[in-house]
Design a protein around this motif. Structure first.
Motif, mmCIF file in Angstrom:
data_model
loop_
_atom_site.group_PDB
_atom_site.id
_atom_site.type_symbol
_atom_site.label_atom_id
_atom_site.label_comp_id
_atom_site.label_asym_id
_atom_site.label_seq_id
_atom_site.Cartn_x
_atom_site.Cartn_y
_atom_site.Cartn_z
ATOM 1 N N ILE A 177 0.777 -1.280 0.055
ATOM 2 C CA ILE A 177 0.132 -0.090 0.049
ATOM 3 C C ILE A 177 0.913 1.109 0.005
ATOM 4 C CG2 ILE A 177 -1.691 1.453 1.060
ATOM 5 C CD1 ILE A 177 -2.701 -1.213 2.530
ATOM 6 N N ILE A 178 0.678 2.269 -0.796
ATOM 7 C CA ILE A 178 1.225 3.496 -0.765
ATOM 8 C C ILE A 178 0.030 4.389 -0.947
ATOM 9 C CG2 ILE A 178 2.778 5.070 -2.003
ATOM 10 C CD1 ILE A 178 4.164 2.793 -3.142
ATOM 11 N N ARG A 179 0.062 5.317 0.049
ATOM 12 C CA ARG A 179 -0.921 6.417 -0.030
ATOM 13 C C ARG A 179 -0.560 7.826 -0.588
ATOM 14 N NH1 ARG A 179 -5.307 2.860 0.887
ATOM 15 N NH2 ARG A 179 -5.245 2.248 3.052
ATOM 16 N N ASP A 180 -1.378 8.518 -1.185
ATOM 17 C CA ASP A 180 -1.234 9.738 -1.594
ATOM 18 C C ASP A 180 -1.460 10.923 -0.444
ATOM 19 O OD1 ASP A 180 -0.607 12.295 -2.600
ATOM 20 O OD2 ASP A 180 -1.919 12.076 -4.635
ATOM 21 N N ASP A 181 -0.699 10.721 0.445
ATOM 22 C CA ASP A 181 -1.210 11.686 1.855
ATOM 23 C C ASP A 181 0.045 12.199 2.343
ATOM 24 O OD1 ASP A 181 0.183 9.407 3.042
ATOM 25 O OD2 ASP A 181 -1.519 8.479 3.943
ATOM 26 N N ASN A 182 0.080 12.701 3.513
ATOM 27 C CA ASN A 182 1.262 13.349 4.020
ATOM 28 C C ASN A 182 2.549 12.708 3.995
ATOM 29 O OD1 ASN A 182 -0.271 15.858 4.533
ATOM 30 N ND2 ASN A 182 -0.719 15.358 6.611
ATOM 31 N N LEU A 183 2.341 11.399 4.586
ATOM 32 C CA LEU A 183 3.705 10.497 4.746
ATOM 33 C C LEU A 183 4.010 10.205 3.155
ATOM 34 C CD1 LEU A 183 5.689 8.984 6.231
ATOM 35 C CD2 LEU A 183 4.100 7.052 6.308
ATOM 36 N N GLY A 184 2.850 9.915 1.994
ATOM 37 C CA GLY A 184 3.046 9.436 1.091
ATOM 38 C C GLY A 184 4.140 10.819 0.192
ATOM 39 N N THR A 185 3.556 11.795 0.429
ATOM 40 C CA THR A 185 4.157 13.104 -0.121
ATOM 41 C C THR A 185 5.393 13.187 0.475
ATOM 42 O OG1 THR A 185 1.746 14.013 -0.285
ATOM 43 C CG2 THR A 185 4.022 15.564 -0.397
ATOM 44 N N GLN A 186 6.002 12.986 1.585
ATOM 45 C CA GLN A 186 7.243 13.000 1.988
ATOM 46 C C GLN A 186 8.161 12.294 1.240
ATOM 47 O OE1 GLN A 186 8.502 13.242 6.286
ATOM 48 N NE2 GLN A 186 6.137 13.161 6.783
ATOM 49 N N PHE A 187 7.721 10.713 0.925
ATOM 50 C CA PHE A 187 8.329 9.892 0.241
ATOM 51 C C PHE A 187 8.740 10.409 -1.338
ATOM 52 C CE2 PHE A 187 8.025 6.944 3.857
ATOM 53 C CZ PHE A 187 8.939 6.170 3.683
ATOM 54 N N LYS A 188 7.435 10.875 -1.742
ATOM 55 C CA LYS A 188 7.487 11.313 -3.204
ATOM 56 C C LYS A 188 8.644 12.451 -3.451
ATOM 57 C CE LYS A 188 4.160 14.076 -4.580
ATOM 58 N NZ LYS A 188 3.069 14.435 -5.032
ATOM 59 N N GLN A 189 8.606 13.387 -2.678
ATOM 60 C CA GLN A 189 9.472 14.678 -2.479
ATOM 61 C C GLN A 189 10.885 14.262 -2.372
ATOM 62 O OE1 GLN A 189 7.936 17.023 0.261
ATOM 63 N NE2 GLN A 189 6.204 17.941 -1.274
ATOM 64 N N LEU A 190 10.997 13.281 -1.424
ATOM 65 C CA LEU A 190 12.317 12.850 -1.390
ATOM 66 C C LEU A 190 12.942 11.912 -2.464
ATOM 67 C CD1 LEU A 190 14.998 12.708 0.480
ATOM 68 C CD2 LEU A 190 13.767 10.891 1.821
ATOM 69 N N LEU A 191 12.280 10.969 -2.952
ATOM 70 C CA LEU A 191 12.737 10.260 -4.028
ATOM 71 C C LEU A 191 12.812 10.892 -5.367
ATOM 72 C CD1 LEU A 191 10.206 7.123 -3.938
ATOM 73 C CD2 LEU A 191 12.525 7.283 -3.112
ATOM 74 N N ILE A 192 12.053 12.212 -5.449
ATOM 75 C CA ILE A 192 12.506 12.961 -6.676
ATOM 76 C C ILE A 192 13.734 13.830 -6.460
ATOM 77 C CG2 ILE A 192 11.578 15.540 -7.789
ATOM 78 C CD1 ILE A 192 8.734 14.008 -7.250
ATOM 79 N N GLN A 193 13.936 14.273 -5.228
ATOM 80 C CA GLN A 193 15.302 14.992 -4.762
ATOM 81 C C GLN A 193 16.340 14.021 -5.112
ATOM 82 O OE1 GLN A 193 15.580 16.554 -0.821
ATOM 83 N NE2 GLN A 193 17.675 15.910 -0.694
ATOM 84 N N LYS A 194 16.252 12.776 -4.853
ATOM 85 C CA LYS A 194 17.416 11.782 -4.992
ATOM 86 C C LYS A 194 17.759 11.370 -6.304
ATOM 87 C CE LYS A 194 19.560 10.643 -2.177
ATOM 88 N NZ LYS A 194 20.708 11.399 -1.458
ATOM 89 N N VAL A 195 16.595 11.541 -7.466
ATOM 90 C CA VAL A 195 16.645 11.393 -8.684
ATOM 91 C C VAL A 195 17.461 12.348 -9.212
ATOM 92 C CG1 VAL A 195 15.724 11.086 -10.700
ATOM 93 C CG2 VAL A 195 14.758 9.740 -9.074
ATOM 94 N N GLN A 196 17.242 13.703 -8.961
ATOM 95 C CA GLN A 196 17.677 14.833 -9.215
ATOM 96 C C GLN A 196 19.420 14.908 -8.857
ATOM 97 O OE1 GLN A 196 15.197 17.647 -7.545
ATOM 98 N NE2 GLN A 196 13.909 17.545 -9.217
ATOM 99 N N GLU A 197 19.609 14.028 -7.765
ATOM 100 C CA GLU A 197 21.002 14.002 -7.409
ATOM 101 C C GLU A 197 21.974 12.918 -8.141
ATOM 102 O OE1 GLU A 197 21.087 13.451 -3.126
ATOM 103 O OE2 GLU A 197 20.087 15.181 -2.667
ATOM 104 N N GLY A 198 21.093 12.290 -8.963
ATOM 105 C CA GLY A 198 22.005 11.278 -9.882
ATOM 106 C C GLY A 198 21.809 9.623 -9.341
ATOM 107 N N VAL A 199 20.734 9.456 -8.350
ATOM 108 C CA VAL A 199 20.388 8.064 -7.821
ATOM 109 C C VAL A 199 19.481 7.341 -8.506
ATOM 110 C CG1 VAL A 199 19.759 6.780 -5.634
ATOM 111 C CG2 VAL A 199 21.164 8.867 -5.313
ATOM 112 N N ASN A 200 19.725 6.130 -8.691
ATOM 113 C CA ASN A 200 18.646 5.289 -9.496
ATOM 114 C C ASN A 200 17.761 4.896 -8.457
ATOM 115 O OD1 ASN A 200 20.315 5.099 -11.746
ATOM 116 N ND2 ASN A 200 21.562 3.852 -10.911
#
Length: 471
Positions: free
Chosen positions: A146-169
């Motif tokens: 389960i992945i929710r589009d809520d506050n916790l899910g948004t934290q994960f989403k934003q951090l994953l996007i940040q890591k992609v921008q840093e060059g992480v797969n």
């Protein structure tokens, strides 16, 4: 008159089909016949689409199979070289039956040099996961039911996007049914940022190929191949206790460093191949483990094609002193029910904690349908009162098995799960300590009182038990 004869003939044909097809599984046969009599034609259509035996839709080519098996053998050899022979000999002598079972199955090996952290508070677990993701240098692999589009899910989403921008797969898997409410916008934003995403068993696809009943219930995070997380927590605010209908959420989650992480990674990448068709065996995903931990741990991946039922059964029948179980759902295979009754009648201390606050009423009544029979045998049952109990832990003497597997038929045979068997006294003692902490906020069920429960509740239990093979 003719249409009545035709209707009865059609019903008889449906009954005969189910009886012939399910004669090896009488529990499912009975459940499907109940459904068929309740809703004759619709019941048979449900049977047609939901009862098909699991078949993997993506088969390795001969070249891919050889490559994977060669890689797997090398990985096993790497792990075996790290196990002190005296430690393994001691472990085998103490737990010979379990060890033999695990080696005879096509399972993953016992690993050494591990260091485990146990989380009973979701806030601490998510903090550790997010901090590890933030430190990633090469790759992040995540898989959740389960992945929710809520506050916790948004934290994960934003951090994953940040890591992609840093060059992480970054690779992310989610289950098509468990995450059915996850909005397309959430997924699209991650994909646009560069996150590779796969949906395990999309509902529409699996409905038409008759595999809808088989779900991926694993919860995995692997960072740089050096730290792995797994257990009972999904991504959603309710796991932080923010759903007023449940309140406090009690779960058990783990972080792992050491050679067991290689097999958590292997489990994720096996699922990645199933969904995406990419067989990833690059050594960078399986780095040298730097931890100085001393724990022996065995990762156990299970599913419709490699059930965990034999392990659960063996852990129960091999116990000599104690069996402690915590589970949100308690729906037993007949063999496990008999094993528990036999154990407690042999003088073994058997205690089971189930939720006092249910999240699924039908499953809850099915769980209660086993209580009187087991109380009469001598099992001690407790209902957790502090909030919702979602921990999945089985302690058998000096061993513990914990992860994503519920004590129910779906987890045993129909869902893809991942657990760990802990051989180390420190981890097992911690789980025992947590168990007794939960006992202190649980209410014991007295046999005399339970026998006086309302007749309506008993009827609900009977009905739920009949349908138990679907849970």
């Amino acid at each position: 008159m003719l249409w009545i004869i035709l209707a009865y003939s059609l019903l008889i044909i449906q009954i005969i089909t189910i009886v012939i097809t399910e004669y090896r599984r009488p529990d499912k046969e009975a459940a499907w016949l109940v459904i068929l009599f309740m809703i004759p034609l619709i019941g048979f259509l449900l049977y047609y689409f939901l009862s098909k035996k699991y078949t993997c839709h993506r088969i390795l080519s001969q070249k891919e199979y050889s490559r994977r098996e060669s890689f797997r053998a090398d990985l096993i050899d790497r792990c075996n070289q790290r196990i002190p022979k005296n430690r393994l000999a001691e472990t085998v002598s103490k737990n010979n039956k379990i060890y033999t079972l695990l080696q005879n199955k096509q399972t993953l090996p016992i690993t050494a040099c591990n260091e485990t952290t146990v989380y009973t508070e979701a806030e601490q677990a998510f903090k550790a996961i997010l901090e590890s993701i933030a430190m990633a240098k090469h790759h992040i692999h995540m898989e959740f039911y389960i992945i929710r589009d809520d506050n916790l899910g948004t934290q994960f989403k934003q951090l994953l996007i940040q890591k992609v921008q840093e060059g992480v797969n970054v690779r992310l898997l989610y289950d098509g049914i468990g995450s059915r409410r996850l909005g397309k916008a959430f997924v699209k934003r991650l994909q646009q940022a560069g996150v590779e995403i796969g949906c395990f068993a999309p509902p529409l696809t699996t409905f038409f190929n008759r595999q809808l009943n088989y779900r991926n219930h694993r919860k995995i995070v692997v960072v740089d191949g050096k730290i792995g997380f797994f257990g009972g927590l999904n991504i959603g605010d309710e796991y932080l206790g923010k759903d007023p209908s449940f309140g406090y959420w009690r779960d058990t989650h783990f972080s792992m460093k050491g050679y067991a992480v290689l097999w958590i990674q292997y489990t994720f990448l096996t699922d990645w191949y199933t969904v995406k068709g990419q067989l990833l065996t690059d050594p960078t995903y399986y780095p040298i483990q730097e931890t100085q931990g001393k724990e022996l741990v065995q990762i156990v991946k299970s599913g419709p094609d490699e059930t965990i039922l034999e392990l659960i059964f063996s852990l129960i029948v091999s116990a000599k002193k104690r069996i402690y179980i915590e589970t949100p759902y308690f729906v037993l295979d007949p063999s496990v029910l008999l094993a528990i009754k036999t154990a407690v009648m042999s003088g073994i201390d058997v205690r089971i904690i189930i939720p006092g606050i249910p999240d699924k009423k039908l499953v809850y009544y099915c769980s209660l349908s086993y209580v009187q029979e087991l109380l009469q045998a001598g099992v001690r049952f407790y209902c957790y009162q502090k909030g919702f109990l979602h921990a999945k832990v089985l302690i058998s003497d000096d061993l513990a098995c914990a992860g994503s597997t519920n004590m129910d038929l779906r987890s045993f045979c129909d869902q893809f799960e991942m657990n760990a068997v802990f051989f180390d006294g420190k981890v097992v003692n911690r789980l025992v300590e947590d168990f007794f902490t939960d006992l202190n906020v649980s209410q014991e069920i007295a046999l005399s009182e339970f026998e006086r429960r309302p007749s309506l509740q008993k009827m609900k239990e009977v009905f739920a038990r009949l349908l138990s093979p679907f849970f």
